[in-house]
Design a protein around this motif. Structure first.
Motif, mmCIF file in Angstrom:
data_model
loop_
_atom_site.group_PDB
_atom_site.id
_atom_site.type_symbol
_atom_site.label_atom_id
_atom_site.label_comp_id
_atom_site.label_asym_id
_atom_site.label_seq_id
_atom_site.Cartn_x
_atom_site.Cartn_y
_atom_site.Cartn_z
ATOM 1 N N LEU A 408 44.910 31.526 37.199
ATOM 2 C CA LEU A 408 44.847 32.776 36.452
ATOM 3 C C LEU A 408 43.412 33.055 36.011
ATOM 4 C CD1 LEU A 408 46.203 35.181 35.019
ATOM 5 C CD2 LEU A 408 46.618 33.655 33.071
ATOM 6 N N ALA A 409 42.736 32.031 35.488
ATOM 7 C CA ALA A 409 41.354 32.205 35.030
ATOM 8 C C ALA A 409 40.451 32.620 36.185
ATOM 9 C CB ALA A 409 40.845 30.914 34.394
ATOM 10 N N TYR A 410 40.570 31.928 37.306
ATOM 11 C CA TYR A 410 39.707 32.230 38.437
ATOM 12 C C TYR A 410 39.992 33.626 39.008
ATOM 13 C CZ TYR A 410 38.264 27.328 38.387
ATOM 14 O OH TYR A 410 37.747 26.108 38.022
ATOM 15 N N LYS A 411 41.246 34.014 38.981
ATOM 16 C CA LYS A 411 41.611 35.359 39.443
ATOM 17 C C LYS A 411 40.918 36.424 38.602
ATOM 18 C CE LYS A 411 45.502 38.559 39.109
ATOM 19 N NZ LYS A 411 46.884 38.728 38.623
ATOM 20 N N LEU A 412 40.768 36.157 37.310
ATOM 21 C CA LEU A 412 40.160 37.124 36.400
ATOM 22 C C LEU A 412 38.638 37.008 36.370
ATOM 23 C CD1 LEU A 412 42.626 36.824 33.370
ATOM 24 C CD2 LEU A 412 42.565 38.594 35.125
ATOM 25 N N GLY A 413 38.086 36.052 37.121
ATOM 26 C CA GLY A 413 36.642 35.856 37.082
ATOM 27 C C GLY A 413 36.172 35.204 35.803
ATOM 28 N N VAL A 414 37.032 34.347 35.223
ATOM 29 C CA VAL A 414 36.744 33.663 33.959
ATOM 30 C C VAL A 414 36.603 32.172 34.238
ATOM 31 C CG1 VAL A 414 37.676 33.087 31.678
ATOM 32 C CG2 VAL A 414 37.952 35.399 32.596
ATOM 33 N N SER A 415 35.654 31.543 33.603
ATOM 34 C CA SER A 415 35.467 30.104 33.800
ATOM 35 C C SER A 415 36.638 29.340 33.189
ATOM 36 C CB SER A 415 34.146 29.644 33.190
ATOM 37 O OG SER A 415 34.114 29.929 31.809
ATOM 38 N N PHE A 416 36.773 28.065 33.560
ATOM 39 C CA PHE A 416 37.956 27.282 33.179
ATOM 40 C C PHE A 416 37.548 25.867 32.808
ATOM 41 C CE2 PHE A 416 41.509 24.443 34.191
ATOM 42 C CZ PHE A 416 42.521 25.031 33.442
ATOM 43 N N LEU A 417 38.237 25.325 31.789
ATOM 44 C CA LEU A 417 38.034 23.928 31.389
ATOM 45 C C LEU A 417 39.392 23.247 31.350
ATOM 46 C CD1 LEU A 417 35.631 22.694 28.597
ATOM 47 C CD2 LEU A 417 37.844 21.602 28.964
ATOM 48 N N ASP A 418 39.549 22.200 32.146
ATOM 49 C CA ASP A 418 40.820 21.480 32.245
ATOM 50 C C ASP A 418 40.963 20.516 31.071
ATOM 51 O OD1 ASP A 418 43.085 20.137 32.917
ATOM 52 O OD2 ASP A 418 42.389 19.404 34.857
ATOM 53 N N HIS A 419 41.974 20.757 30.248
ATOM 54 C CA HIS A 419 42.227 19.858 29.107
ATOM 55 C C HIS A 419 43.636 19.276 29.218
ATOM 56 C CE1 HIS A 419 41.434 18.161 25.199
ATOM 57 N NE2 HIS A 419 40.377 18.932 25.015
ATOM 58 N N ASN A 420 44.059 19.039 30.470
ATOM 59 C CA ASN A 420 45.439 18.621 30.697
ATOM 60 C C ASN A 420 45.486 17.320 31.487
ATOM 61 O OD1 ASN A 420 48.148 19.000 30.282
ATOM 62 N ND2 ASN A 420 48.423 20.469 31.920
ATOM 63 N N LEU A 445 28.273 28.817 32.542
ATOM 64 C CA LEU A 445 26.967 29.285 32.985
ATOM 65 C C LEU A 445 26.702 29.003 34.460
ATOM 66 C CD1 LEU A 445 26.739 29.305 29.845
ATOM 67 C CD2 LEU A 445 24.301 28.951 30.158
ATOM 68 N N SER A 446 27.741 28.718 35.205
ATOM 69 C CA SER A 446 27.582 28.516 36.645
ATOM 70 C C SER A 446 27.129 29.816 37.310
ATOM 71 C CB SER A 446 28.909 28.068 37.267
ATOM 72 O OG SER A 446 28.832 28.092 38.676
ATOM 73 N N PRO A 447 26.181 29.753 38.241
ATOM 74 C CA PRO A 447 25.713 30.966 38.938
ATOM 75 C C PRO A 447 26.809 31.705 39.699
ATOM 76 C CG PRO A 447 24.237 29.112 39.345
ATOM 77 C CD PRO A 447 25.446 28.555 38.650
ATOM 78 N N VAL A 448 27.911 31.023 39.983
ATOM 79 C CA VAL A 448 28.965 31.667 40.759
ATOM 80 C C VAL A 448 29.527 32.896 40.055
ATOM 81 C CG1 VAL A 448 30.920 30.337 39.829
ATOM 82 C CG2 VAL A 448 31.031 31.212 42.161
ATOM 83 N N TRP A 449 29.518 32.898 38.709
ATOM 84 C CA TRP A 449 30.108 34.030 37.990
ATOM 85 C C TRP A 449 29.255 35.289 38.134
ATOM 86 C CZ3 TRP A 449 34.679 32.745 37.910
ATOM 87 C CH2 TRP A 449 35.092 31.461 37.572
ATOM 88 N N ASP A 450 27.942 35.116 38.303
ATOM 89 C CA ASP A 450 27.092 36.291 38.567
ATOM 90 C C ASP A 450 27.480 36.938 39.893
ATOM 91 O OD1 ASP A 450 25.688 35.874 36.216
ATOM 92 O OD2 ASP A 450 24.213 34.570 37.181
ATOM 93 N N ILE A 451 27.765 36.101 40.877
ATOM 94 C CA ILE A 451 28.168 36.609 42.189
ATOM 95 C C ILE A 451 29.516 37.318 42.091
ATOM 96 C CG2 ILE A 451 28.753 35.937 44.559
ATOM 97 C CD1 ILE A 451 26.891 33.506 44.166
#
Length: 464
Positions: A408-420, A445-451
């Motif tokens: 879901l996060a990646y679909k929205l272009g939002v970064s993700f942190l696994d806490h599970n 702050l990964s450059p991928v989000w700019d892309i």
């Protein structure tokens, strides 16, 4: 929150969502079964039971049901072990249509016979799944008869998926642990300096970090429930002076039962984030000092905290400077973790704009509301539609969650942190606080989000 009424939300879900600023007097509805048709992110009763019992290192787990149930929960937690690896296996009776019609008890007996013969096991858990609850297989009788036949502990786990929710599965697992602990005539030999650590499942070796902490302040962990625990270790749990409860959602019932049956008091703590780690160490030290009469525990604890803070030094400043004013969304299993995450993000200069849990309790939500900012959206047992809506509306830069929330996060272009369950590095204690900040920084702050943003802007989807 003004869009609440036109976002397509089920009317029955509205009591499960509050906005701190607009609904100060409204209590959030929680700790109930999921609303039908809402596509809850929660797992079923069986899964709740399995995630609690799975880390017992020398236990064998038979899933009495279709093969899919066993497949879904195979090695479900990233739990590490210092003992046996057998718990990583998943055994199933693989019930088919013929078994549904004529019953699966004989098949279950055969599965137990095979495991006993092949592995010489001492402890077997047998899980009832949905279909077993429907056809009425008497797993209690099968387990009792096979246990008497082979002279080993075989425990039925009442975990038919339709019988409740994930929290119901936690309770079923706790009852199975109580069955194990109460078995036998061993005398109770109380130790004033030993504790049980409940609700840590040794993800990425976290229980080893925490037992080292307790050893530093003069305490010994008698039983770990259930990360890196063993059959024999669990049987000694009634000998401890104190139960330390981390994951209250899964273990508060067990802690209360221990208090009633064995007169062992319990405290609730969390070792996520520096603030809660320090608070938890001091709470443990204060409680054990009262139990033992040894004030030196408090002195040792303060020296230990001071030393760990010196080791960290200003390492977090690098991340604070770069993450300041970012916005976080949180959707995790238990309330205790959500509470700690709000504090961790606040320490990094970030705002938590959405907080949700799968199994939060009323008192935990009250704490969340006190800690959260005025416009924070708080949800219980959310579904993907709700999570997406509020993440977009509040402009979240990162989502903290589990395996089901990552896509879901990646679909929205939002970064993700696994806490599970799936993570491979520790997030608890002082060391974990550095890991947490580092992962949040590297993800956001990964450059991928700019892309991603440039692409979505070019196709007109950024605010779509």
């Amino acid at each position: 929150m003004g869009k609440l009424n036109n976002m397509g939300m089920l009317d029955e879900r509205k009591d499960f969502i509050v906005c701190n600023s607009q609904m100060k007097d409204k209590k959030i509805k929680c700790d109930t079964d999921s609303v039908e048709g809402s596509v809850s992110q929660r797992a079923c009763v069986y899964c709740g039971a399995r995630v609690v019992l799975n880390p017992i290192t020398d236990a064998y787990h038979i899933v009495h049901g279709p093969i899919g149930c066993a497949s879904y929960t195979w090695d479900i937690r990233g739990s590490l072990t210092s003992d046996s690896e057998v718990f990583r296996n998943s055994f199933s009776t693989d019930l088919r249509e013929q078994d549904i019609i004529f019953g699966g008890e004989k098949k279950l007996e055969g599965a137990i016979e095979e495991i006993v013969k092949t592995y010489k096991s001492e402890l077997i858990f047998v899980y009832a799944t949905c279909v077993v609850g429907v056809i009425g297989d008497d797993i209690d009788a099968v387990c009792r008869n096979m246990s008497e036949k082979h002279g080993i502990k075989i425990i039925p786990v009442k975990s038919s998926g339709f019988a409740g929710n994930k929290s119901t599965g936690y309770k079923a697992a706790c009852n199975a642990i109580l069955d194990l602990v109460e078995d036998g005539d061993e005398p109770i030999v109380k130790s004033k300096t030993k504790v049980n650590y409940m609700g840590d499942f040794n993800l990425a070796g976290e229980i080893w970090i925490l037992t080292d902490y307790l050893k530093e302040i003069g305490l010994e962990v008698e039983t770990k429930i259930t990360g890196d625990s063993t059959f024999r270790e669990l049987k000694n749990a009634k000998n401890s002076a104190l139960n330390i409860v981390q994951c209250a959602g899964s273990m508060i019932y067990l802690a209360k039962e221990f208090e009633d049956r064995y007169k062992i008091p319990f405290i609730r703590i969390s070792f996520f984030g520096i603030e809660d780690t320090i608070m938890s160490l001091r709470t443990i030290a204060s409680t054990m000092s009262e139990i033992t009469g040894d004030k030196n525990i408090i002195t040792k604890t303060e020296f230990f905290i001071e030393r760990k803070l010196e080791e960290i030094g200003n390492k977090l400043d690098f991340y604070r400077n770069r993450l300041k004013d970012k916005k976080a969304a949180v959707y995790v299993g238990g309330g205790f973790k959500a509470i700690s995450l709000i504090k961790q993000f606040r320490d990094l200069g970030m705002e938590t704009v959405m907080v949700g849990t799968q199994t939060g309790r009323p008192e935990e939500y009250e704490t969340i509301r006190r800690l959260a900012d005025t416009d924070t959206v708080i949800l219980d047992d959310a579904n993907p539609t709700e999570l997406e809506h509020f993440m977009r509306e509040r402009g979240a830069d990162i989502l903290v969650g589990g395996v089901k929330e990552r896509p879901l996060a990646y679909k929205l272009g939002v970064s993700f942190l696994d806490h599970n369950h799936e993570r491979k590095h520790p997030l608890c204690g002082f060391e974990g606080s550095i890991n947490f900040a580092k992962e949040a920084y590297e993800s956001m702050l990964s450059p991928v989000w700019d892309i991603v943003r440039e692409y979505r802007k070019s196709v007109g989807e950024l605010n779509g």
